[in-house]
Scaffold this motif. Sequence first.
Motif, PDB file in Angstrom:
ATOM      1  N   ARG A 175       0.753  -1.244  -0.072  1.00  0.00           N
ATOM      2  CA  ARG A 175      -0.117  -0.018   0.059  1.00  0.00           C
ATOM      3  C   ARG A 175       0.783   1.247  -0.160  1.00  0.00           C
ATOM      4  O   ARG A 175       0.410   2.388  -0.464  1.00  0.00           O
ATOM      5  N   MET A 176       1.828   1.100   0.892  1.00  0.00           N
ATOM      6  CA  MET A 176       2.886   2.515   0.686  1.00  0.00           C
ATOM      7  C   MET A 176       3.367   2.757  -0.794  1.00  0.00           C
ATOM      8  O   MET A 176       3.271   4.043  -0.943  1.00  0.00           O
ATOM      9  N   ARG A 177       3.559   1.771  -1.531  1.00  0.00           N
ATOM     10  CA  ARG A 177       4.196   2.048  -3.062  1.00  0.00           C
ATOM     11  C   ARG A 177       3.110   2.803  -3.773  1.00  0.00           C
ATOM     12  O   ARG A 177       3.138   3.788  -4.541  1.00  0.00           O
ATOM     13  N   PHE A 178       1.863   2.233  -3.313  1.00  0.00           N
ATOM     14  CA  PHE A 178       0.646   2.739  -4.284  1.00  0.00           C
ATOM     15  C   PHE A 178       0.349   4.050  -3.884  1.00  0.00           C
ATOM     16  O   PHE A 178       0.139   4.827  -4.612  1.00  0.00           O
ATOM     17  N   TYR A 179       0.375   4.334  -2.567  1.00  0.00           N
ATOM     18  CA  TYR A 179      -0.477   5.611  -2.016  1.00  0.00           C
ATOM     19  C   TYR A 179       0.550   6.714  -1.975  1.00  0.00           C
ATOM     20  O   TYR A 179       0.293   7.827  -2.517  1.00  0.00           O
ATOM     21  N   LEU A 180       1.585   6.606  -1.589  1.00  0.00           N
ATOM     22  CA  LEU A 180       2.847   7.488  -1.622  1.00  0.00           C
ATOM     23  C   LEU A 180       3.192   8.087  -3.271  1.00  0.00           C
ATOM     24  O   LEU A 180       3.478   9.045  -3.324  1.00  0.00           O
ATOM     25  N   ALA A 181       3.200   6.986  -4.257  1.00  0.00           N
ATOM     26  CA  ALA A 181       3.113   7.481  -5.347  1.00  0.00           C
ATOM     27  C   ALA A 181       2.164   8.451  -5.954  1.00  0.00           C
ATOM     28  O   ALA A 181       2.461   9.157  -7.002  1.00  0.00           O
TER      29      ALA A 181
END
Length: 728
Positions: free
Chosen positions: A701-707
């Motif tokens: 989720r971090m990779r998805f949302y931070l991007a």
Amino acid sequence: MNEDPLSSNGASAPSASAEAELQDDPVPQLAAVSEAPAQPIDDRDTSDSEPDETIEPDSLWMDPQVGEELYGDQFAGSSYADINAHGPAAFGDNNTVYVTYEGQPPAKPIIRHLPAVPDLLKVYAYSAADEPLAAVLNHRSTACLTGLSNTGRFSTACAALARHHRADRVREVLLPADVEPDVIVRDPDCIAEDHGYVLRLAGDRHVTVMRRLADTFRQRSASLLLITDDDFRAKVRHSAEVRHQRPLPREVFRHHLRHLLYERWHLTSAQGEQQIDWYLQTTELGEALDATNGPREAVAIASAIAKRHPVDESAMKEILALSQPRRREHAADILRSRRAEADRRHRRADQHERAFRMSYAVFHRLPLHCVFEAADLLLEQIDGEANRPEWGRMALQHPVIELLGPLREDWQEGQERAQSRGGASRLAWLRDPKMRGAIIDVAWHDFDSTRPALLKWLKTMAASDDDLVRRATAQVAGLLAHHDFDRVCRDLIDGWAASPRPRLRQAAAWAIVTADFGGHVTQRVRKKVREWANGRLNHHRDAAALVYASGLQQPDLSWSLADLRRIAEDRMQQNMGSVAEAVSQLYATDRTHQIISELADWAQAPPLQRHAANALLALAGKSTYESRGAPDLLERLAARDVDGIALARIWRVALLIRQTSPAGWTVLGDWLAHADLDDNLRKPAGEMVSELAGDATVRRRMRFYLARHPKFCNEGLPGWIELAMRDR
């Protein structure tokens, strides 16, 4: 993947399929903790009883300036803004602490050093209790000083212990509301050899406490001096009990002014005495000192004269006009009828003027329509107490200038200086804001049969739809609780705290904090808050949380956190933001480690996880001058003042649970954007990202949302963030 632009910030929003895919991610289960059974007593639905998880930061905070307005020179200062903690679970300067928080209320007392005692001895004025108290301490290890509050009891106790031991060996014992003093016997090592200890004790338990603790203190060659309220009904007093005698106001004035003239103007003792004798030849000064209500008022006059020394006749009049005795005289003049007997109207006309002037004081700085409406309501209560027929509200009867009487100059100045709120063209205005409390004080104490009408009046106004009216009403209720705590709590505050209406529970919280500003009912306030936090009514528990959200500070942080943990276990709190705002108000830079450690424990208990997440998000946005605009919590992480693993544990909960996840990812992205611009923040932020990325769900989720965060959506994630996520 098809993405739709977000009109608010230009970032990309995840598609429905992507969102659904993320929703299928398993949310790791944390260790289960049994939830304390909540017992809702009254679930009646009302128009404003819907829970509100979002509370505007600092919107409930009670400004200590209110304490200055209501208590004048009696205002004890505030521990609500400046808290300097030293050591674990400490409060104040240079403290020794013998207990830390372990998830339950502390079972041992907090013992703190009193560094101001040497300075106290320089200005201490003799009390008739000094010699009897010294005689008792010479023969006993425990003693009790009884007397009225606001007479200098604490100073007398500290001075007696300083003379019997040494000025640097005086300590104060602080107890939670539900802990008995005999707990000291279980850990006698906390008592230092040849030291003096002062303990303020509520109730009439002093004889029992002295007997139980005498041996413990005798074995250490130490002394325990209790301070209690005097029971004038007692026919027989214990031999170790000494009645306190208030020092003479002129002597208090003399000692303080002599010291201030030396400190500020370098006058010798002889020069200072000569100057003080000259000042005391002024009749008005002597009369003002004789009319003081407690040493603080005499000290305030001495301080004002020292600031303007040398003081001529004109300056002396200005100083005395702003003294608390003169404020009370002016308040009595404002509420007194001046009409000659032949010109005297119906007594209700006098009551109308008094009601209007009282309302004018209560709603200082607020629109004048509040004054009109409140005066009408007060008159209705007065008529009801007198069993008069319904008079109704008669328009165009009395001009404002006529109703204000002695306050007309304040009113005229307010038209020129006051800044209107809400588009109102006129505000209630007092040239001396401290007259607000003086007028209410005189109305409460100096008029017969007034109290029932005043309490009913406040009860009516507390239900107002206007937040400013409710806040002012609660402040007045707090001042009256300071004067008569048990009655005002019974007739007003306890009922508000138990109400299903959030606005009334908030009024109870504001009233309790305002009562605490005066300093004389502090022990009663702490006991009341603990009763609410540990009681059966979930509404009481919410009121206790709102007290902390309004700014109350316990002497020890662990006591506040223990109350909040108990409150947070109530299922009613799940959709409410009171606990998170309370934690936010408790936050200070030097308290970061203890608060984060506590929230990390909450993050492992399912009933408390949402509160931990909400509290973290409330703290994550705080910044200070020292943090240069960056989140203070991130700065503390960089300074290693907080455990990064514990902080990551709370972030993990905030990012995964449904209610806080959207805001959580946004705030985390803001943190990383700050870190990207500051080399000092980048490493600790990267370590925290790496810790979070150790969980596969969070990493995905971090990779998805931070991007898709506004700071990174155009140029992609910085390399140090990508590296931190890959390291795990």
